[in-house]
Design a protein around this motif. Sequence first.
Motif, short mmCIF file in Angstrom:
data_model
loop_
_atom_site.label_atom_id
_atom_site.label_comp_id
_atom_site.label_asym_id
_atom_site.label_seq_id
_atom_site.Cartn_x
_atom_site.Cartn_y
_atom_site.Cartn_z
N ASN A 485 -14.62 2.20 -28.47
CA ASN A 485 -13.75 1.19 -29.09
C ASN A 485 -13.19 0.18 -28.09
N VAL A 486 -14.03 -0.21 -27.13
CA VAL A 486 -13.56 -1.07 -26.04
C VAL A 486 -12.99 -2.39 -26.55
N GLY A 487 -13.62 -2.97 -27.54
CA GLY A 487 -13.19 -4.28 -28.02
C GLY A 487 -12.07 -4.23 -29.04
N GLN A 488 -11.61 -3.03 -29.39
CA GLN A 488 -10.56 -2.89 -30.40
C GLN A 488 -9.18 -2.90 -29.74
N PRO A 489 -8.15 -3.29 -30.46
CA PRO A 489 -6.79 -3.22 -29.88
C PRO A 489 -6.28 -1.78 -29.88
N PHE A 490 -5.36 -1.49 -28.95
CA PHE A 490 -4.66 -0.21 -28.95
C PHE A 490 -3.73 -0.16 -30.17
N PRO A 491 -3.28 1.02 -30.57
CA PRO A 491 -2.39 1.12 -31.74
C PRO A 491 -1.14 0.25 -31.64
N ASN A 492 -0.67 -0.03 -30.42
CA ASN A 492 0.52 -0.87 -30.27
C ASN A 492 0.20 -2.37 -30.25
N GLY A 493 -1.09 -2.72 -30.44
CA GLY A 493 -1.48 -4.12 -30.51
C GLY A 493 -2.01 -4.70 -29.23
N SER A 494 -1.83 -4.04 -28.09
CA SER A 494 -2.35 -4.54 -26.83
C SER A 494 -3.86 -4.32 -26.75
N THR A 495 -4.48 -4.91 -25.75
CA THR A 495 -5.94 -4.82 -25.60
C THR A 495 -6.30 -4.27 -24.22
N THR A 496 -7.57 -4.00 -24.02
CA THR A 496 -8.03 -3.44 -22.75
C THR A 496 -7.90 -4.41 -21.60
N SER A 497 -7.64 -5.66 -21.86
CA SER A 497 -7.50 -6.63 -20.78
C SER A 497 -6.29 -6.34 -19.90
N ILE A 498 -5.35 -5.54 -20.40
CA ILE A 498 -4.15 -5.23 -19.62
C ILE A 498 -4.37 -4.04 -18.71
N VAL A 499 -5.52 -3.36 -18.83
CA VAL A 499 -5.80 -2.18 -18.02
C VAL A 499 -6.34 -2.63 -16.66
N PRO A 500 -5.66 -2.34 -15.56
CA PRO A 500 -6.11 -2.77 -14.24
C PRO A 500 -7.48 -2.22 -13.89
N GLY A 501 -8.32 -3.08 -13.30
CA GLY A 501 -9.62 -2.63 -12.82
C GLY A 501 -10.69 -2.55 -13.87
N PRO A 531 -9.01 1.82 -28.10
CA PRO A 531 -9.84 2.25 -26.96
C PRO A 531 -9.42 3.63 -26.42
N TYR A 532 -10.42 4.43 -26.16
CA TYR A 532 -10.21 5.73 -25.51
C TYR A 532 -11.50 6.11 -24.83
N LYS A 533 -11.50 7.20 -24.10
CA LYS A 533 -12.73 7.71 -23.50
C LYS A 533 -13.02 9.10 -24.04
N GLU A 534 -14.30 9.38 -24.19
CA GLU A 534 -14.73 10.64 -24.79
C GLU A 534 -15.40 11.54 -23.76
N VAL A 535 -15.04 12.81 -23.80
CA VAL A 535 -15.80 13.82 -23.06
C VAL A 535 -16.98 14.18 -23.95
N LEU A 536 -18.17 13.74 -23.56
CA LEU A 536 -19.35 13.92 -24.41
C LEU A 536 -19.65 15.39 -24.66
N PRO A 537 -20.18 15.74 -25.82
CA PRO A 537 -20.59 17.13 -26.07
C PRO A 537 -21.67 17.55 -25.07
N CYS A 538 -21.70 18.82 -24.73
CA CYS A 538 -22.71 19.32 -23.80
C CYS A 538 -24.08 19.30 -24.47
N LYS A 539 -25.08 18.90 -23.70
CA LYS A 539 -26.42 18.74 -24.29
C LYS A 539 -27.00 20.08 -24.73
N ASP A 540 -26.54 21.20 -24.12
CA ASP A 540 -27.11 22.49 -24.53
C ASP A 540 -26.69 22.87 -25.94
N LEU A 541 -25.61 22.23 -26.48
CA LEU A 541 -25.27 22.48 -27.88
C LEU A 541 -26.38 21.97 -28.79
#
Length: 615
Positions: A485-501, A531-541
């Motif tokens: 959800n990189v291009g989506q706003p955070f629940p508080n209305g802010s965007t990823t552009s405010i995240v340093p780096g 926006p969030y980051k996901e711990v991907l499921p293990c491929k052995d599943l």
Amino acid sequence: MYLPKFTPVQSRFAASVGATIFLLFLLYSLNHPAVAYAEATGATRPEAGPNILGRQEEGQTPLVLGNNAPMSQPIVAGQIQFWRVDKNTIDGPAGRQGLQLPSSTGDNSSAPAADDEEREGLRKRQAGKTIYITVTTCGQPVYNGSESESDEAVPPQLSVYASQSPDNTRPGPDSDDEQESVVLDGGYGLIELDDDETVMIGVSAPNTTLFTGEWNYQIAVSIDAPFHRSLSQTPNLHFVDADTRAALLITDDLTTAQSNESSFADWMALDPPPYGMFVYPASLRSIGGVQNSYCGLRMLQGGLFTNLENSVNQNIAVTTDRGLGGKPKEQFYVTGLNASSEYVGILAQQPRLANASLSSDIGSGGTVWRSVQFSTKSMDNCALMYNLTFCSEVAYAVPTNPERFSTRDGLPELAQIYDNYAQSMYQYFNYSLQQIPCNTSETSAYSLVRDCDSCARAYKTWLCAVTIPRCEDYTNPAAWLKPRNVGQPFPNGSTTSIVPGFAESQQILAQAVATNSSRSLVIDEQISPGPYKEVLPCKDLCYDLVQSCPAALQFSCPTPGKGLEDSYGERSDNSGNLSCSYLGAAFFLSASPTIHVPWGLFALATLSALLLLFA
């Protein structure tokens, strides 16, 4: 005043009677340390619980310790205090056993507890004898320096000295005679002696000008087992996950018993569960002085307690068989934490006393294990969730929207959205599985080692892992995390552009479907976590699903270089990092055996449309 005159015979008789009375009193005193102690100090020691005595001067008669009878004492910097364990205590009866826990091995046969006489007879028949001396720091002086964040702010440790030599009745740092010694480690010290002679003990406080006040320590001697215990080499506690306000931790298996053995049920039925837990801010330097001391952790200010008696605002502890192995474990749900903060969790076992009014059972001074460090998340669109109805093995942070789902009520609506969706998808699979001839002969079965039950279990495990993603902070830079959800706003209305780096890569990630959406439309439409980051499921599943189910269901997995890396993660090495998600995963249990499946197996099936849906 008239004084009677005795004949020589009467005089000898009176002297004999007087000597006999004195010897009887002396014998009684030796067998009743409280009386001997009263004679030495002018005070009496209550029967119930440890006693706190006045400050002892160096010239004072050593205080007497009984078997499994703890005593507490204040001590100031530079002071040394002396104790004595008499031979009649060492040769005396064994201590009383406290309440016992169920079997940890699954052996349901248990011999009846021996009475005091039988235990005493067994002890005297043993080839050797061990005397256990334990000292724990319960209170510490206050740091008065200026470097409160440095190691200098950790209170220095007491020292313990023990002698059985008649030439060393004042063991301590200034004695050159034979003696055993130990410097307390994290507020705990243990000395073991193998002789049955009278023991003299010295407890010494270090000289320091950086701290104001006194130490308070508890000392105990036992001929049965250490009265206090510190298992500082073993944590026996694992951090599972956290959000900004709560954390989930779990113990090792409580037993190796199988689910059909009575001890398995006995562990699950324990109420309250056997262990408690202390949680303190990692920045609290004074914890270093008592991290191995049960009484020290109880008295330290600024902590959170779970399942510990006489504590207010208790957190939640339950026994569960969820997680790896399906064995009974104890789970701790700790609330009241702060975002972006480091904490120390310490597993503890408080005494299980045969008589709640006493604290003189064998080993009833409390046990603590090695501390475990963990941290909370910084962003509030990941929420800790567990105890789902269908996906009951899920216990980690999931994408949420704090504007829609309040943490005050335990997130029941959020849990229902995830659980209902997974259950509905499973029902479609179940319809297809019913078309497979499961109850058939071995010659007609699709596998000699797997059956339809195996397929159903593998599908449910895979389904819950991919429909309920494990959530991490968007600011977490770990390479194995998948941005969503990189291009989506955070629940508080802010965007990823405010995240340093992150600004340079936002445009590319926002144009790709995989990184500008979640795994399912249900998450984006009904939850909208931003926006969030996901711990991907293990491929052995996925591999286990293909291996466990019949080829007629047409399950297969993406191949390396063609979607596998975008959909599934690799299990980590032994570093402790959780690099892919699987049900029952804890951060320090992540290096579990990987299921290896021959690559030729995947040629037997075509790419499943259902698997592609979650790729």
